[in-house]
Every structure is written in structure tokens, then in C-alpha cells.
Design an enzyme around this catalytic site. Structure first.
Site, PDB file in Angstrom:
ATOM      1  N   HIS A  72      15.296  79.017 -47.024  1.00  0.00           N
ATOM      2  CA  HIS A  72      15.540  78.139 -48.166  1.00  0.00           C
ATOM      3  C   HIS A  72      16.954  78.343 -48.671  1.00  0.00           C
ATOM      4  O   HIS A  72      17.389  79.471 -48.878  1.00  0.00           O
ATOM      5  CB  HIS A  72      14.547  78.442 -49.303  1.00  0.00           C
ATOM      6  CG  HIS A  72      13.260  77.703 -49.172  1.00  0.00           C
ATOM      7  ND1 HIS A  72      12.364  77.562 -50.204  1.00  0.00           N
ATOM      8  CD2 HIS A  72      12.716  77.039 -48.113  1.00  0.00           C
ATOM      9  CE1 HIS A  72      11.334  76.845 -49.793  1.00  0.00           C
ATOM     10  NE2 HIS A  72      11.511  76.529 -48.532  1.00  0.00           N
ATOM     11  N   TYR A 200      10.707  76.661 -60.443  1.00  0.00           N
ATOM     12  CA  TYR A 200      10.299  77.533 -61.549  1.00  0.00           C
ATOM     13  C   TYR A 200      10.346  76.691 -62.812  1.00  0.00           C
ATOM     14  O   TYR A 200      11.419  76.260 -63.234  1.00  0.00           O
ATOM     15  CB  TYR A 200      11.273  78.700 -61.702  1.00  0.00           C
ATOM     16  CG  TYR A 200      11.201  79.743 -60.611  1.00  0.00           C
ATOM     17  CD1 TYR A 200      10.488  80.922 -60.804  1.00  0.00           C
ATOM     18  CD2 TYR A 200      11.858  79.571 -59.396  1.00  0.00           C
ATOM     19  CE1 TYR A 200      10.425  81.897 -59.821  1.00  0.00           C
ATOM     20  CE2 TYR A 200      11.799  80.540 -58.401  1.00  0.00           C
ATOM     21  CZ  TYR A 200      11.077  81.699 -58.626  1.00  0.00           C
ATOM     22  OH  TYR A 200      11.015  82.656 -57.652  1.00  0.00           O
ATOM     23  N   PRO A 292       6.496  89.252 -60.835  1.00  0.00           N
ATOM     24  CA  PRO A 292       6.878  88.501 -59.628  1.00  0.00           C
ATOM     25  C   PRO A 292       7.913  87.400 -59.849  1.00  0.00           C
ATOM     26  O   PRO A 292       8.364  86.781 -58.881  1.00  0.00           O
ATOM     27  CB  PRO A 292       5.548  87.904 -59.150  1.00  0.00           C
ATOM     28  CG  PRO A 292       4.671  87.893 -60.345  1.00  0.00           C
ATOM     29  CD  PRO A 292       5.095  89.010 -61.218  1.00  0.00           C
ATOM     30  N   LYS A 296      10.894  90.019 -56.331  1.00  0.00           N
ATOM     31  CA  LYS A 296      11.559  91.249 -55.918  1.00  0.00           C
ATOM     32  C   LYS A 296      10.631  92.374 -55.416  1.00  0.00           C
ATOM     33  O   LYS A 296      11.102  93.337 -54.813  1.00  0.00           O
ATOM     34  CB  LYS A 296      12.372  91.824 -57.104  1.00  0.00           C
ATOM     35  CG  LYS A 296      13.585  90.992 -57.437  1.00  0.00           C
ATOM     36  CD  LYS A 296      14.706  91.220 -56.445  1.00  0.00           C
ATOM     37  CE  LYS A 296      15.778  90.169 -56.473  1.00  0.00           C
ATOM     38  NZ  LYS A 296      15.623  89.081 -55.505  1.00  0.00           N
ATOM     39  N   TYR A 384      19.105  86.724 -56.788  1.00  0.00           N
ATOM     40  CA  TYR A 384      17.906  86.182 -56.152  1.00  0.00           C
ATOM     41  C   TYR A 384      17.924  86.426 -54.643  1.00  0.00           C
ATOM     42  O   TYR A 384      16.909  86.804 -54.055  1.00  0.00           O
ATOM     43  CB  TYR A 384      17.767  84.684 -56.458  1.00  0.00           C
ATOM     44  CG  TYR A 384      16.363  84.166 -56.213  1.00  0.00           C
ATOM     45  CD1 TYR A 384      15.452  84.049 -57.255  1.00  0.00           C
ATOM     46  CD2 TYR A 384      15.954  83.804 -54.930  1.00  0.00           C
ATOM     47  CE1 TYR A 384      14.166  83.586 -57.027  1.00  0.00           C
ATOM     48  CE2 TYR A 384      14.666  83.332 -54.687  1.00  0.00           C
ATOM     49  CZ  TYR A 384      13.780  83.226 -55.740  1.00  0.00           C
ATOM     50  OH  TYR A 384      12.500  82.777 -55.514  1.00  0.00           O
TER      51      TYR A 384
HETATM   52  C1  LIG Z   1      -1.743  90.485 -56.746  1.00  0.00           C
HETATM   53  C2  LIG Z   1      -0.301  90.734 -56.379  1.00  0.00           C
HETATM   54  C3  LIG Z   1       0.562  89.657 -56.207  1.00  0.00           C
HETATM   55  C4  LIG Z   1       1.902  89.883 -55.877  1.00  0.00           C
HETATM   56  N1  LIG Z   1       2.737  88.810 -55.748  1.00  0.00           N
HETATM   57  C5  LIG Z   1       4.032  89.034 -55.440  1.00  0.00           C
HETATM   58  C6  LIG Z   1       4.935  87.965 -55.303  1.00  0.00           C
HETATM   59  O1  LIG Z   1       4.583  86.808 -55.452  1.00  0.00           O
HETATM   60  N2  LIG Z   1       6.235  88.256 -55.004  1.00  0.00           N
HETATM   61  C7  LIG Z   1       6.674  89.550 -54.829  1.00  0.00           C
HETATM   62  O2  LIG Z   1       7.850  89.784 -54.516  1.00  0.00           O
HETATM   63  N3  LIG Z   1       5.837  90.569 -54.944  1.00  0.00           N
HETATM   64  C8  LIG Z   1       4.538  90.345 -55.256  1.00  0.00           C
HETATM   65  N4  LIG Z   1       3.707  91.388 -55.376  1.00  0.00           N
HETATM   66  C9  LIG Z   1       4.255  92.708 -55.152  1.00  0.00           C
HETATM   67  C10 LIG Z   1       4.292  93.064 -53.685  1.00  0.00           C
HETATM   68  O3  LIG Z   1       3.133  92.590 -53.058  1.00  0.00           O
HETATM   69  C11 LIG Z   1       4.420  94.571 -53.597  1.00  0.00           C
HETATM   70  O4  LIG Z   1       5.647  94.929 -54.191  1.00  0.00           O
HETATM   71  C12 LIG Z   1       4.323  95.115 -52.180  1.00  0.00           C
HETATM   72  O5  LIG Z   1       3.021  94.962 -51.691  1.00  0.00           O
HETATM   73  C13 LIG Z   1       4.703  96.591 -52.173  1.00  0.00           C
HETATM   74  O6  LIG Z   1       4.380  97.141 -50.931  1.00  0.00           O
HETATM   75  P1  LIG Z   1       3.902  98.646 -50.826  1.00  0.00           P
HETATM   76  O7  LIG Z   1       3.659  98.867 -49.378  1.00  0.00           O
HETATM   77  O8  LIG Z   1       4.874  99.516 -51.538  1.00  0.00           O
HETATM   78  O9  LIG Z   1       2.554  98.746 -51.665  1.00  0.00           O
HETATM   79  P2  LIG Z   1       1.136  98.084 -51.348  1.00  0.00           P
HETATM   80  O10 LIG Z   1       1.288  96.754 -50.757  1.00  0.00           O
HETATM   81  O11 LIG Z   1       0.348  98.228 -52.606  1.00  0.00           O
HETATM   82  O12 LIG Z   1       0.525  99.012 -50.228  1.00  0.00           O
HETATM   83  C14 LIG Z   1       0.028 100.302 -50.514  1.00  0.00           C
HETATM   84  C15 LIG Z   1      -1.037 100.652 -49.519  1.00  0.00           C
HETATM   85  O13 LIG Z   1      -1.485 101.982 -49.772  1.00  0.00           O
HETATM   86  C16 LIG Z   1      -2.894 102.033 -49.663  1.00  0.00           C
HETATM   87  N5  LIG Z   1      -3.360 103.148 -50.500  1.00  0.00           N
HETATM   88  C17 LIG Z   1      -3.448 103.204 -51.829  1.00  0.00           C
HETATM   89  N6  LIG Z   1      -3.917 104.403 -52.216  1.00  0.00           N
HETATM   90  C18 LIG Z   1      -4.116 105.125 -51.104  1.00  0.00           C
HETATM   91  C19 LIG Z   1      -4.583 106.431 -50.849  1.00  0.00           C
HETATM   92  N7  LIG Z   1      -4.936 107.227 -51.856  1.00  0.00           N
HETATM   93  N8  LIG Z   1      -4.677 106.856 -49.592  1.00  0.00           N
HETATM   94  C20 LIG Z   1      -4.301 106.041 -48.552  1.00  0.00           C
HETATM   95  N9  LIG Z   1      -3.860 104.776 -48.727  1.00  0.00           N
HETATM   96  C21 LIG Z   1      -3.765 104.334 -49.997  1.00  0.00           C
HETATM   97  C22 LIG Z   1      -3.357 100.669 -50.149  1.00  0.00           C
HETATM   98  O14 LIG Z   1      -4.638 100.332 -49.637  1.00  0.00           O
HETATM   99  C23 LIG Z   1      -2.262  99.763 -49.601  1.00  0.00           C
HETATM  100  O15 LIG Z   1      -2.564  99.242 -48.335  1.00  0.00           O
HETATM  101  C24 LIG Z   1       2.376  91.194 -55.721  1.00  0.00           C
HETATM  102  C25 LIG Z   1       1.513  92.266 -55.884  1.00  0.00           C
HETATM  103  C26 LIG Z   1       0.192  92.052 -56.232  1.00  0.00           C
HETATM  104  C27 LIG Z   1      -0.719  93.230 -56.432  1.00  0.00           C
END
Ligand SMILES: Cc1cc2nc3c(=O)[nH]c(=O)nc-3n(C[C@H](O)[C@H](O)[C@H](O)COP(=O)(O)OP(=O)(O)OC[C@H]3O[C@@H](n4cnc5c(N)ncnc54)[C@H](O)[C@@H]3O)c2cc1C
Length: 389
Positions: A72, A200, A292, A296, A384
Site C-alpha cells: 500500500h 481511519y 492498534p 505497530k 507509519y
Molecule cells: C486481539 C488482538 C488484536 C490485535 N490487532 C492488532 C492489529 O490490528 N495491528 C497490530 O499491529 N497489532 C495487533 N495486535 C498486536 C499483535 O498481534 C501483537 O503485537 C503480536 O502478536 C506480538 O507477537 P508476540 O509473538 O510478541 O506475542 P503473541 O502473539 O501474544 O505470542 C505469544 C505466544 O506465547 C504463547 N504463550 C503465552 N504464555 C506462554 C507460556 N507460559 N508458555 C508457553 N507459551 C506461552 C502464546 O500462546 C502465544 O502463542 C493485536 C493483538 C491482539 C491480542
């Protein structure tokens, strides 16, 4: 079991870190609480900064993204009176890529399979030990049996509700938080997007975002009170509300259909410092959450991974500790800038319950300033598309 790095969490940050480390010859074990199917069913982020795109390519997982993702060139910000185009390409020379987090995670799992790395699903009661000793250890239960892995380092990639952050003693952590008094109700629907770029919309009825995944899959959101439940929102109610919050010319093109996913996400800004505790490093949502609005969350997780993978490779392959010693400071500098941008976008685009008329005028003036000033648009575009790693 013994390995070099235990990665707790098999979400995007854990898998990407494991991918980059294994590519450089560093052995990892990924411990994930949920099943692979569950991780892949979570509908979350969808906008990749260009730095994220390039790092995914470097990690060897860019092929499907490049074939199926949608670059985009810009986005629209609007209120009831004005529609401002932020032309990323013209202002910064960069784009963003529309490619869902689910797809990124899917590609990472496939790549991990192809490399034959160890990803263990269904682990329970993960505990982290000996972070100040010459070797750390992680214990977990699998199918009722307790296991122990020793390692040089532990990467806490286990999201906001994981165990890693809590392993750092409370008195050594500094936490910063802002909870916003609303959430985003999001739906996924197999319908064509109202526009080929994101909109937005700060409407008099509240915020709405028209986002997309592909030419027949949309992700649309409306701002809702935190007290609302998903059950309160039939598809029909959602479409009616969404339609009155987006500009009329987009509303005229709106195609509605059944939702295939619907969820409410609360909005919060959160940072926990430091990101290092002995042999443990926090990455992604384990250390920070952004609302969100600035797209980021996933991108910040990726920049943490970038800094940490470099640092761990230098420590494990060349015995150089400057990278791991500097990881927390280096990552936090970028995290706070993304926090600022996400907070600013959230404040600029949402109506706050009980706000005064001054707040509304400030939002209007901000949008008018963006319309009139290329400098203001350039600043927004630069943030952005993503600040450099
Ligand atoms: C509902 C929702 C909507 C979102 N929408 C957006 C969006 O539109 N735009 C955007 O930029 N970001 C969005 N985000 C944020 C984005 O999805 C996260 O920043 C991203 O997933 C971060 O990745 P991560 O791997 O750090 O954490 P996570 O994706 O949370 O992954 C962590 C992993 O660790 C596992 N875990 C947790 N505890 C334990 C444990 N004790 N032992 C072993 N495994 C464990 C979990 O099951 C999970 O698979 C959203 C988040 C949520 C919750």
C-alpha cells in the site's frame, strides 16, 4: 535436554527469532502453550512496515508474502468534513505491506518445519531458573511429565500474559501503562474492500477503521465501550454502525456479508523495563503493548527480534557481549517512539467519553494541520511506514 537458546512462546516473535537464530547456526527449542492450530486461528495484525517485510525476506519467509501480500502506497484519515491522504510513497519513498499476522505465522511454522527445528506445543507450567548462573534452565510439563532444558539464554516471547516478564522480580521492574476507555470491535468478512487503501475515520459517532486482507476479505473495526460484549453486536448492527462512521462515498460502495470472525480488543499502552534480566530477554508483547491505531504491535515485536538475534549471534558465535548488554536500551529507544506514535494516533482519532469541546477542536485542528502541511504528513508517514531499526 540442552540447547543454546530456549524461546518461550511460538507466536510471531518467538518463531521469527528461532528462524533467524537457526539460520545462523544457533540451536533453539521453542516452547508453546497452545496447539499450532490455535496459534494460527488468531486474527490479529495485518499491516507490515517495510523493515518487517525486509527482515521476513532475509529470514527466508518472504516468498508467499511477496506473491500474495498487497503493498500500500498510502492511507486516508478523515472526519465528517475532511479526507486527508497520507501518501507514504511520495513522502518517504516507502510503502507498507498488507499481509495478515496469521499468514506470517503460517509461513514461519512452515519454514521451521523445513529446517527441522524443535517446536514443542502444549507445554504447561513453564518456569525459568538460574538466570544468574553460568547456565540457565527452563522447566515445563508435557503430557503430565516434567522436563528440564538447560541453555545459554532464554528469550521471553510469550506475550502479555506469559511467564517471562513475571520472572523478573517485581521490585526490579518498572511498568508504564495507559488503559483507554474503549475497545475495538473487529469483524472479518469475505466481501470486497470499500477502498483500496485503509481509511481511519474519526466520525461524530466514534472511530471506525476500514482495513483489508485481500480483494475479497476485509477487516473492519468500530470503537465500542469496554462494557460491550461481542454477543451485543449482531452482524446487522455492526454494518449499520460501520456504515454511518465512514465517509459517504465509501459507505455508498460498502458491500456487507456474514462475519467469519468477530472480537473485541481493549486498547492499552504498556511498557515494562528493563528487557533483560540476567540470561533472560523479553521480546514483543511480553514487554510492551500498543493500541492498534498505529499498526505497530507486530512490527515492534519484529524490531525487538532484529536487535536480539544480532546480539545473541554475536554472544554465542564470537563471545561478544556488547549486543546483549545493550539490547534493552537499544530496543526501548525504538519502542518508546512507537508508543508515542500509537498514543498520538489513538488520541487524534477517537472520541473519549465525557470529553470536553476543547478535545474535539484539538482533533479537528490536528486533521486540518495534516491537510495543510506536508511536513506534518511526512512526520506521520515516516512513523507509519516504520522508523529504521
Ligand atoms: C486481539 C488482538 C488484536 C490485535 N490487532 C492488532 C492489529 O490490528 N495491528 C497490530 O499491529 N497489532 C495487533 N495486535 C498486536 C499483535 O498481534 C501483537 O503485537 C503480536 O502478536 C506480538 O507477537 P508476540 O509473538 O510478541 O506475542 P503473541 O502473539 O501474544 O505470542 C505469544 C505466544 O506465547 C504463547 N504463550 C503465552 N504464555 C506462554 C507460556 N507460559 N508458555 C508457553 N507459551 C506461552 C502464546 O500462546 C502465544 O502463542 C493485536 C493483538 C491482539 C491480542
Amino acid at each position: 535436554m540442552k540447547t543454546e537458546v530456549v524461546v518461550i512462546g511460538g507466536g510471531p516473535s518467538g518463531l521469527l527469532l528461532s528462524q533467524l537464530l537457526n539460520k545462523a547456526g544457533v540451536a533453539t527449542v521453542v516452547l508453546e502453550r497452545s496447539s499450532r492450530e490455535h496459534v494460527l486461528s488468531r486474527i490479529r495484525a495485518g499491516i507490515l512496515e517495510w523493515g518487517t517485510v525486509e527482515l521476513l525476506r532475509e529470514a527466508g519467509v518472504g516468498a508467499r508474502m511477496d506473491a500474495e501480500g498487497y503493498p500500500h502506497d498510502g492511507t486516508y484519515l478523515t472526519d465528517a468534513e475532511l479526507m486527508v491522504h497520507i501518501d507514504f510513497k511520495a513522502l518517504t519513498g516507502k510503502q507498507v505491506m498488507v499481509y495478515g499476522q496469521t499468514e506470517v505465522t503460517h509461513d514461519l511454522y512452515d519454514a521451521q518445519d523445513a529446517m527441522g527445528t524443535t517446536v514443542i506445543h502444549g507445554v504447561e507450567d513453564v518456569t525459568i531458573h538460574d538466570l544468574d548462573a553460568s547456565e540457565a534452565a527452563v522447566e515445563y510439563t508435557l503430557n503430565g511429565e516434567r522436563h528440564r532444558i538447560t541453555c545459554a539464554y532464554v528469550a521471553g516471547c510469550d506475550g502479555f500474559h506469559g511467564v517471562s516478564r513475571e520472572t523478573i522480580p517485581e521490585e526490579k521492574r518498572r511498568e508504564f501503562e495507559r488503559v483507554y476507555p474503549f475497545g475495538w470491535l473487529g469483524i472479518l468478512s469475505r466481501t470486497p474492500p470499500v477502498h483500496d487503501e485503509l481509511i481511519y475515520s474519526n466520525s461524530p459517532h466514534g472511530f471506525a477503521l476500514a482495513s483489508m486482507r485481500n480483494e475479497n476479505l476485509v477487516r473492519y473495526y468500530v470503537q465500542v465501550p469496554l462494557t460491550d460484549k461481542v454477543e451485543d453486536w449482531s452482524d446487522e448492527r455492526f454494518w449499520t454502525e460501520f456504515k454511518r462512521r465512514i465517509p459517504s462515498e465509501a459507505a455508498a460502495r460498502l458491500v456487507t456479508g456474514p462475519s467469519i470472525e468477530k472480537s473485541i480488543a481493549p486498547l492499552r499502552s504498556f511498557v515494562s523495563e528493563p528487557l533483560r534480566w540476567g540470561r533472560l530477554f523479553l521480546v514483543g508483547d511480553a514487554a510492551h503493548i500498543v493500541p492498534p491505531t498505529g499498526a505497530k504491535g507486530l512490527n515492534l515485536a519484529v524490531s525487538d527480534v532484529y536487535y536480539l538475534h544480532e546480539a545473541l549471534i554475536a554472544a554465542l558465535k564470537s563471545g561478544q557481549s556488547a549486543g546483549i548488554d545493550g539490547y534493552s536500551k537499544r530496543a526501548l529507544a525504538r519502542i518508546w517512539k512507537a508508543m508515542r506514535f500509537s498514543w498520538q494516533m489513538t488520541t487524534m482519532l477517537h472520541r473519549f467519553e465525557g470529553e470536553d469541546s476543547f478535545a474535539e477542536e484539538m482533533r479537528r485542528a490536528t486533521l486540518r494541520h495534516l491537510a495543510d502541511s506536508e511536513t506534518a504528513r511526512k512526520d506521520l508517514a515516516e512513523n507509519y511506514v516504520g522508523l529504521p531499526f
